[in-house]
Design a protein around this motif. Sequence first.
Motif: not given
Length: 320
Positions: A82-105
Motif C-alpha cells: 500500500f505504501e509503495t503504491s501510494g508513492r507510485t500514484f503520487e508520482n503520477l500526480v506531483r507536478n503533473g499536467d493540470l488538465e489531465d482528466p485522470q489527475r484527480g483519480f
Amino acid sequence: METVEELVDFLERALDGRARGRVVDTGEAWSIVRRAGVIPDEAPDFRQTLDADLAEYGFALLDAGLALNALERGHTLARRAFETSGRTFENLVRNGDLEDPQRGFHRVMAAAAYHLGSYAAIAYALLRPVDAEDQNLNTAEICLVRLMLRDLGGVQKTARAWLLDDRHQDNAISERLQGPDDDRDAELALILISCVCRALATFEFALRIGVSDFVVESREILSDALALAAEAGMSSLWWVIRLTLGLLDDLWKQSLHMVIPSNPPEGALDTYADMRTVFIASLFARDLAEVELWPSQIDAARRAVDPADDLVVALPTSAG
C-alpha cells in the motif's frame, strides 16, 4: 483466488527496489523535475511509457495488497504494498499536467493506498488542497475523499444531496433506459455512484451510533456494486468501490467503538458506560471527526481504561 503464499511471493518480487526497472525511483525523479507535466529540455531522458508503467505497477500492488489483507489482515507485505503504491500514484500526480482528466483519480488512489498502509497523515496532506471540480472527481470519489479527511458531515451532506436528486431515482433511470437516447454506461455509472453514496451514508451512521449491523449493510451494498462494476467493465468506479470496502474495514476495526472496551474494567466507576458514550460522541461531533485510533495508539488505549494499570506511553509525532 490466490493463496497467501502466492501473494507473498508476488509481493516480495514486486517490492524489490529493482522491480520494473526501478520504476518507483525513476518515477520520483521524473515527477520532481517536470513542471505542469512538461519535462525541461535539460532533464535526463525518461522512457516514453513511464506514466503507464507507474499506473500499471501501482494498480498491481494495490490489487495484491488488498487480496493479501483480506486473507491475513495487517500483513507486513500488504502494508508495504500500500505504501509503495501510494508513492507510485503520487508520482503520477506531483507536478503533473493540470488538465489531465485522470489527475484527480490518481490522487484519490494515492491517498487511499497511503491510508490503507497506515499513513493517514500523508493521505490527509494529499487530499486537503483538493478541489473536487478542479480535480474532475465524481460524487463517489468526493465522498471517499471526505471520508479520508474525516469530514463525516460532508460525507452525509454530499450523499444525501445525490440520493435525493430526482435524476438519480430508480424510476427516472428506468425511464431513460427505455427511451430512445439511453446511454447504458452513463446510467450504470449513476447506479454505482448511488451505491457508494448509500453505503457511506450508512457507514457514517454506524460510526455515529456504534452499531456494527450498519457496517455489515454498508459492506453488502458495496459488494453488490463491486460485482456490477466488474460485469459492466467500469474500472475506475470498480477501484473506488474496492478501496472503499478496504477502508471501511480498517476504519471500523480501529474505531473508538471497537477499541475502547464497552464493558467497564474491574474497579471502574459506575458511570463508565455513559462517560464512554459521551467521549466517543464528542470526538465524532468535531468538524474533522476523530473516530478511530492510529495503530500506535490502540494498545495504549486498551490498557488506559484499566484503573489498576500504570503506564508511560511514547507515541510518534502527531499520534498523541
